[in-house]
Design a protein around this motif. Structure first.
Motif, PDB file in Angstrom:
ATOM      1  N   LYS A 114      -5.022  45.006  -2.822  1.00  0.00           N
ATOM      2  CA  LYS A 114      -5.799  45.897  -3.527  1.00  0.00           C
ATOM      3  C   LYS A 114      -5.767  47.218  -2.897  1.00  0.00           C
ATOM      4  O   LYS A 114      -5.722  48.350  -3.928  1.00  0.00           O
ATOM      5  CB  LYS A 114      -7.457  45.351  -3.395  1.00  0.00           C
ATOM      6  CG  LYS A 114      -8.188  46.218  -4.047  1.00  0.00           C
ATOM      7  CD  LYS A 114      -9.666  45.918  -4.070  1.00  0.00           C
ATOM      8  CE  LYS A 114     -10.692  46.841  -4.826  1.00  0.00           C
ATOM      9  NZ  LYS A 114     -11.981  46.303  -4.560  1.00  0.00           N
ATOM     10  N   GLU A 115      -5.452  47.600  -1.691  1.00  0.00           N
ATOM     11  CA  GLU A 115      -5.621  48.725  -1.007  1.00  0.00           C
ATOM     12  C   GLU A 115      -4.322  49.463  -1.300  1.00  0.00           C
ATOM     13  O   GLU A 115      -3.159  48.849  -1.716  1.00  0.00           O
ATOM     14  CB  GLU A 115      -5.750  48.603   0.654  1.00  0.00           C
ATOM     15  CG  GLU A 115      -7.124  47.936   0.842  1.00  0.00           C
ATOM     16  CD  GLU A 115      -7.118  46.656   0.766  1.00  0.00           C
ATOM     17  OE1 GLU A 115      -8.473  45.950   0.600  1.00  0.00           O
ATOM     18  OE2 GLU A 115      -6.077  45.713   0.414  1.00  0.00           O
ATOM     19  N   ASN A 116      -4.345  50.703  -1.119  1.00  0.00           N
ATOM     20  CA  ASN A 116      -3.180  51.666  -1.541  1.00  0.00           C
ATOM     21  C   ASN A 116      -2.441  51.908  -0.304  1.00  0.00           C
ATOM     22  O   ASN A 116      -1.388  52.769  -0.358  1.00  0.00           O
ATOM     23  CB  ASN A 116      -3.488  52.875  -2.225  1.00  0.00           C
ATOM     24  CG  ASN A 116      -4.389  53.783  -1.451  1.00  0.00           C
ATOM     25  OD1 ASN A 116      -4.888  53.591  -0.335  1.00  0.00           O
ATOM     26  ND2 ASN A 116      -4.909  54.937  -1.985  1.00  0.00           N
TER      27      ASN A 116
ATOM     28  N   LYS B   7       3.593  47.728  -3.011  1.00  0.00           N
ATOM     29  CA  LYS B   7       2.164  47.214  -3.567  1.00  0.00           C
ATOM     30  C   LYS B   7       1.656  46.060  -2.372  1.00  0.00           C
ATOM     31  O   LYS B   7       0.520  45.847  -2.760  1.00  0.00           O
ATOM     32  CB  LYS B   7       2.572  46.682  -4.739  1.00  0.00           C
ATOM     33  CG  LYS B   7       3.013  47.447  -6.080  1.00  0.00           C
ATOM     34  CD  LYS B   7       3.248  46.796  -7.271  1.00  0.00           C
ATOM     35  CE  LYS B   7       3.598  47.700  -8.360  1.00  0.00           C
ATOM     36  NZ  LYS B   7       3.701  47.016  -9.849  1.00  0.00           N
TER      37      LYS B   7
ATOM     38  N   LYS C 100     -10.740  33.969  -3.605  1.00  0.00           N
ATOM     39  CA  LYS C 100     -11.050  35.276  -2.982  1.00  0.00           C
ATOM     40  C   LYS C 100     -10.089  35.235  -1.571  1.00  0.00           C
ATOM     41  O   LYS C 100     -10.744  34.760  -0.605  1.00  0.00           O
ATOM     42  CB  LYS C 100     -12.297  35.644  -2.854  1.00  0.00           C
ATOM     43  CG  LYS C 100     -13.121  35.829  -4.292  1.00  0.00           C
ATOM     44  CD  LYS C 100     -14.367  36.222  -4.042  1.00  0.00           C
ATOM     45  CE  LYS C 100     -15.378  36.114  -5.262  1.00  0.00           C
ATOM     46  NZ  LYS C 100     -16.741  36.613  -5.086  1.00  0.00           N
TER      47      LYS C 100
ATOM     48  N   SER D 208      -7.853  37.277   1.638  1.00  0.00           N
ATOM     49  CA  SER D 208      -7.600  38.676   2.270  1.00  0.00           C
ATOM     50  C   SER D 208      -6.698  38.167   3.400  1.00  0.00           C
ATOM     51  O   SER D 208      -6.395  37.062   3.698  1.00  0.00           O
ATOM     52  CB  SER D 208      -8.695  38.970   2.493  1.00  0.00           C
ATOM     53  OG  SER D 208      -9.544  38.384   3.700  1.00  0.00           O
TER      54      SER D 208
ATOM     55  N   THR E 161      -6.890  43.228   1.132  1.00  0.00           N
ATOM     56  CA  THR E 161      -7.448  42.118   0.064  1.00  0.00           C
ATOM     57  C   THR E 161      -6.262  41.782  -0.993  1.00  0.00           C
ATOM     58  O   THR E 161      -5.867  42.666  -1.720  1.00  0.00           O
ATOM     59  CB  THR E 161      -8.421  43.091  -1.011  1.00  0.00           C
ATOM     60  OG1 THR E 161      -9.479  43.292  -0.029  1.00  0.00           O
ATOM     61  CG2 THR E 161      -9.194  41.842  -1.930  1.00  0.00           C
TER      62      THR E 161
ATOM     63  N   ILE F 292      -4.565  40.252  -4.039  1.00  0.00           N
ATOM     64  CA  ILE F 292      -4.914  40.319  -5.638  1.00  0.00           C
ATOM     65  C   ILE F 292      -3.872  39.561  -6.556  1.00  0.00           C
ATOM     66  O   ILE F 292      -3.991  39.490  -7.617  1.00  0.00           O
ATOM     67  CB  ILE F 292      -5.284  41.572  -6.135  1.00  0.00           C
ATOM     68  CG1 ILE F 292      -4.101  42.725  -5.859  1.00  0.00           C
ATOM     69  CG2 ILE F 292      -6.554  42.224  -5.529  1.00  0.00           C
ATOM     70  CD1 ILE F 292      -4.116  43.942  -6.766  1.00  0.00           C
TER      71      ILE F 292
END
Length: 368
Positions: A153-155, A191, A214, A216, A295, A297
């Motif tokens: 999720k993080e950039n 990504k 979920k 991570s 995280t 995804i």
């Protein structure tokens, strides 16, 4: 062209997860050493890298293919190319009609289905084998990507793309529960993350994501130093670097781009003198160095995966012969069946061994 691995054959089984021992009989008839002998006795020298991976000496998959093509010609095996199969029809016991797209129909008393998965469709492996097996009554475990990069999720990864980290510790969580922890190498992608540690767990990740888990992951840059002692280690380093700015001090701990990222996340100017870094700022850096949390995804699509997870259910295949338990005279081998392994040559070894056992079994005279 990573043919196999040179680790002891008993060490192969855990590489395929809970289903590894399904391959026991296949490995008995064609082990990793027997596979290497097959190719070397036909003129293809092999080399072993530091991780035990075995490659042809010129590191060319074409060299492997050439050996196999020569063997086909030597044994006068008839091949029909450019004529994809549409369907396999079981007419009656040990009689099959095989229909091709050009309209031809051939009849056989035994069929080996070894059409691969759905990864890298440009190789011709487009999942047709699953449809054929399902029409014949087999259960298909839904195909999912394995040995594939993970998307987060993080950039952060975008600024780190191509950066490799060695000897780090990777921990994967399902909610707060730890489901994997190991040390090794990792590489950042546009990504997310990839590299051996990630690839080895990507099949499990894609499977759990399909169930809406979920997930991570946490990256520890200094796994050899306990978390409760690391802040003192960092404090001592910053004190010893008191004449340097934060940017240069951090570059001595981690690669430059990672140092810049950690300083940015912590809100610390790279030009700030190290001995002026506050305790709060140091604690933020300490946390990132020991626990860069991302995280999960998703994964890259299955067409970009090295291996397909899923396929014909192992419950419907006899591991001693690779024969179908559903259709007499049908045998299955390779990636079309529901087994996938770790990176390092383990998937190709499974394909060679199950294919070899299927060939021996299909060619065996009834009652012998």
């Amino acid at each position: 062209c990573n043919l196999t691995n040179n680790c002891p054959i008993d060490d192969f089984f855990p590489k395929y997860g809970r289903d590894g021992f399904f391959l026991r009989d296949a490995f008995n008839v064609l082990s990793n050493t027997a596979l290497v002998h097959f190719f070397e006795s036909r003129g293809l020298r092999t080399i072993v890298n530091d991780n035990g991976k075995i490659f042809p000496w010129d590191e060319s998959a074409k060299s492997v293919l050439l050996v196999l093509e020569k063997e086909l010609a030597k044994r006068k095996v008839r091949t029909f190319l450019g004529s994809p199969v549409l369907e396999i029809i079981s007419e009656k016991e040990r009689l099959f009609s095989v229909k091709a797209v050009n309209g031809s129909i051939a009849t056989f008393d035994r069929v080996i289905l070894a059409t691969g998965g759905v990864s890298y469709p440009e190789t011709g492996s487009t999942g047709d084998g699953y449809k054929m097996a399902e029409r014949l009554g087999h259960t298909i475990i839904p195909p999912r990507p394995a040995l594939v990069a993970v998307i987060v999720k993080e950039n952060y990864p975008a600024s780190l793309m191509g950066l490799s980290l060695s000897g780090i510790s990777l921990t994967i969580f399902n909610d707060t529960r730890k489901i994997f922890s190991g040390k090794g190498d990792l590489v950042f992608t546009a990504k997310g993350v990839s590299g051996p540690l990630v690839l080895s767990n990507s099949g499990m990740i894609s499977e759990r994501l399909s169930r809406n888990a979920k997930l991570s992951l946490s990256i520890d840059q200094f796994p050899e130093i306990p978390r409760d002692k690391f802040d003192r280690t960092l404090s001592d380093h910053l004190t010893a670097s008191s004449s340097k700015n934060a940017r240069n001090a951090m570059r001595e701990l981690v690669p430059e781009r990672l140092a810049e990222l950690f300083l940015d996340i912590s809100g610390i100017s790279g030009g700030k003198i190290s001995n002026q870094i506050t305790r709060k700022e140091r604690m933020a850096l300490s946390s990132l160095l020991k626990d860069l949390h991302l995280t999960i995804i998703g994964t890259l699509p299955i067409r970009e995966a090295m291996v397909t997870r899923g396929g014909v259910s192992l419950k419907e295949i006899d591991p001693k012969t690779m024969a179908s338990r559903i259709v007499k005279g049908l045998y299955l081998a390779g990636e079309v069946i529901d087994i996938d392994g770790d990176t390092g040559g383990f998937n190709l070894q499974a394909a060679f061994s199950t294919g070899y056992l299927a060939g021996l079994s299909a060619g065996r005279i009834e009652g012998s």
